[in-house]
Scaffold this active site. Sequence first.
Site, mmCIF file in Angstrom:
data_model
loop_
_atom_site.group_PDB
_atom_site.id
_atom_site.type_symbol
_atom_site.label_atom_id
_atom_site.label_comp_id
_atom_site.label_asym_id
_atom_site.label_seq_id
_atom_site.Cartn_x
_atom_site.Cartn_y
_atom_site.Cartn_z
ATOM 1 N N GLY A 1 0.883 -1.171 0.000
ATOM 2 C CA GLY A 1 0.000 0.000 0.000
ATOM 3 C C GLY A 1 0.917 1.217 0.000
ATOM 4 C CB ALA A 2 0.984 4.188 -2.194
ATOM 5 C CD GLN B 1 -2.861 -6.944 -3.281
ATOM 6 O OE1 GLN B 1 -3.541 -7.652 -4.013
ATOM 7 N NE2 GLN B 1 -1.720 -6.434 -3.686
ATOM 8 C CG ASP C 1 0.093 2.370 -5.819
ATOM 9 O OD1 ASP C 1 -1.067 1.963 -6.018
ATOM 10 O OD2 ASP C 1 0.821 1.942 -4.907
HETATM 11 O O1 MRU Z 1 0.662 -3.861 -4.566
HETATM 12 P P1 MRU Z 1 0.048 -3.136 -3.415
HETATM 13 O O2 MRU Z 1 -0.789 -3.999 -2.544
HETATM 14 O O3 MRU Z 1 1.066 -2.320 -2.655
HETATM 15 O O4 MRU Z 1 -0.920 -2.099 -4.128
HETATM 16 C C1 MRU Z 1 -1.696 -1.235 -3.351
HETATM 17 C C2 MRU Z 1 -2.593 -0.374 -4.157
HETATM 18 O O5 MRU Z 1 -2.599 -0.402 -5.361
HETATM 19 C C3 MRU Z 1 -3.418 0.601 -3.422
HETATM 20 O O6 MRU Z 1 -4.639 0.789 -4.057
HETATM 21 C C4 MRU Z 1 -2.677 1.946 -3.357
HETATM 22 O O7 MRU Z 1 -1.388 1.748 -2.874
HETATM 23 C C5 MRU Z 1 -3.381 2.937 -2.515
HETATM 24 S S1 MRU Z 1 -3.391 2.418 -0.827
HETATM 25 C C6 MRU Z 1 -4.050 3.627 0.148
#
Ligand code: MRU
Length: 354
Positions: free
Chosen positions: A54-55, A202, A243
């Site tokens: 998650g970013a 996720q 992201d």
């Molecule tokens: O690959 P991940 O699980 O890190 O991807 C996460 C996402 O794409 C989320 O939608 C994004 O980071 C926003 S989280 C507040």
Amino acid sequence: MKKGNETMRTITWNDEKQVIEMIDQRIMPQEFKINQYGTYQGVADAIQRMVIRGAPAIGAAAAYGMALAAFNSQASSTEALLEDLRVAGKRLNQARPTAVNLPWAIKRMMHAAQGFNGSADGLRDHLLRLAKDVADEDVEMNKRISEYGAALIEDGDHIVHHCNTGALATVDWGTALGVIRMAHEQGKRVHVFVDETRPRLQGARLTAWELDQYGIPYDIITDGSSGYLMRRGMVQKVLFGADRVATNGDVANKIGSYMLALAAYDNGIPAYSTFPISTVDFELERGELIPIEERDQEEVLDITFMGQQVTPERASARNFAFDVTPNRLISGWITEKGVIYPPFMQNLQAAMKA
Ligand code: MRU
């Protein structure tokens, strides 16, 4: 985050042991385990393997990782410590390419280190304080974003949500899922269609777990179902995170976001991308310039059905972790400065000045 009656964060600094603690998101919801990391290399590895993801959460992990690097460095002068920090920053930056929060946090830590006037030990404390600020600000920001977003949600809404953007994807509370949680806490009746989000699931694993904790009703849907639900009038809103956002308003987010936004657009359903303004990469003009992570094909191929390996032994796969949704498919950005509508950049600048 709420886990039963407990409140906790995805990432924290353990003052006593001088280590970073993170919830291991790879094994949830079957197991709930906190891992400890005592080196920045370990933190970089944890980001890469998606122990933390998650970013915003990986931005906080990078900030804490830099503080950890400072504490582990043997340097006795600030100049030598700065050199060690540069090496650590480079390694952390390589962990995952798409979320801008990673370089953003490292730059913020390096900038603070370069501007610091004092001893090496003073700098160590300074960086730890800053990493804690980065984490605290994230929680505060998410709540502000969620207040603005919740105003868009109507009683009785059915919302498609993609990936996990909740407390687990941030330090705490969440962005798009935070909006849903806020609306629920305000007493609005909401129901969530949870995209399962292949290949790392996720949605099915983490978003569903979070919704259970908050008592928000949901149904998991397979990726690709949402278009059909929209045509049947079963969906009122689409929410996802971001992201990295280009200055023309294109949004990079978890793979599948583009198709979801496309289906929403075709059905006249508003699709909102929810993120703190630090997710806008002011150096990138267009979405095509955003670096998109391609992960190991094993994540796609290692899947079983009825106890059997699904794919033929020699199958190969491509595993793009993110896609880019063109700005024209996005109804609004939900940010800590309010909901920004197109033309995005013009209206963002106005909101930032207000
Ligand atoms: O690959 P991940 O699980 O890190 O991807 C996460 C996402 O794409 C989320 O939608 C994004 O980071 C926003 S989280 C507040």
